[in-house]
Write a protein that holds these residues in place. Sequence first.
Motif, short mmCIF file in Angstrom:
data_model
loop_
_atom_site.label_atom_id
_atom_site.label_comp_id
_atom_site.label_asym_id
_atom_site.label_seq_id
_atom_site.Cartn_x
_atom_site.Cartn_y
_atom_site.Cartn_z
N ILE A 1 0.84 -1.20 0.00
CA ILE A 1 0.00 0.00 0.00
C ILE A 1 0.87 1.25 0.00
O ILE A 1 0.60 2.20 -0.73
CB ILE A 1 -0.96 0.01 1.22
CG1 ILE A 1 -1.92 -1.18 1.14
CG2 ILE A 1 -1.72 1.32 1.31
CD1 ILE A 1 -2.75 -1.24 -0.14
N CYS A 2 1.92 1.23 0.78
CA CYS A 2 2.85 2.37 0.83
C CYS A 2 3.44 2.62 -0.56
O CYS A 2 3.45 3.77 -1.03
CB CYS A 2 3.95 2.09 1.85
SG CYS A 2 5.12 3.45 2.03
N ARG A 3 3.89 1.57 -1.22
CA ARG A 3 4.47 1.73 -2.56
C ARG A 3 3.42 2.20 -3.56
O ARG A 3 3.71 3.04 -4.42
CB ARG A 3 5.11 0.43 -3.02
CG ARG A 3 6.39 0.09 -2.30
CD ARG A 3 7.15 -1.07 -2.93
NE ARG A 3 6.35 -2.28 -3.04
CZ ARG A 3 6.28 -3.23 -2.11
NH1 ARG A 3 6.94 -3.09 -0.98
NH2 ARG A 3 5.55 -4.32 -2.31
N LEU A 4 2.20 1.69 -3.45
CA LEU A 4 1.12 2.12 -4.34
C LEU A 4 0.82 3.60 -4.15
O LEU A 4 0.73 4.36 -5.12
CB LEU A 4 -0.14 1.28 -4.07
CG LEU A 4 -1.38 1.62 -4.88
CD1 LEU A 4 -1.15 1.37 -6.36
CD2 LEU A 4 -2.57 0.81 -4.39
N GLU A 5 0.70 4.04 -2.90
CA GLU A 5 0.41 5.44 -2.62
C GLU A 5 1.53 6.37 -3.08
O GLU A 5 1.27 7.49 -3.49
CB GLU A 5 0.15 5.64 -1.12
CG GLU A 5 -1.16 5.06 -0.67
CD GLU A 5 -1.48 5.34 0.78
OE1 GLU A 5 -2.58 4.98 1.20
OE2 GLU A 5 -0.63 5.91 1.51
N GLN A 6 2.74 5.91 -2.99
CA GLN A 6 3.89 6.74 -3.38
C GLN A 6 4.21 6.63 -4.87
O GLN A 6 5.07 7.34 -5.37
CB GLN A 6 5.12 6.35 -2.57
CG GLN A 6 5.00 6.66 -1.11
CD GLN A 6 6.18 6.15 -0.31
OE1 GLN A 6 7.05 5.45 -0.81
NE2 GLN A 6 6.22 6.52 0.96
N GLY A 7 3.52 5.73 -5.56
CA GLY A 7 3.81 5.53 -6.98
C GLY A 7 5.13 4.85 -7.21
O GLY A 7 5.71 4.93 -8.29
N ALA A 8 5.61 4.14 -6.19
CA ALA A 8 6.93 3.51 -6.29
C ALA A 8 6.90 2.20 -7.07
O ALA A 8 7.94 1.68 -7.43
CB ALA A 8 7.50 3.26 -4.89
#
Length: 82
Positions: free
Chosen positions: A47-54
């Motif tokens: 979720i963190c990577r999704l939100e950051q576009g990573a």
Amino acid sequence: MHSETPLAERNGAEFVAVMTELVRLRRQRGLSQKEVAHRMGVSPATICRLEQGARSEVRVVQVQKYAETMGLRVAMVITVAG
């Protein structure tokens, strides 16, 4: 390397706008990344990577599932480029 490439360039300005709004709505509803991850059946890191576009390739289904955790639906519009 992804950390050096601007988010909008990696995933497109439309993606950035959609995710920015979804994150705002998540926070407004008092949901944590951990809660959204649990509802989606993924890790909080995802979720963190999704939100950051990573993530190098974000799939529409992932964004839709994210929205569904809050009772929302993402609708897409196709227009002629130019």
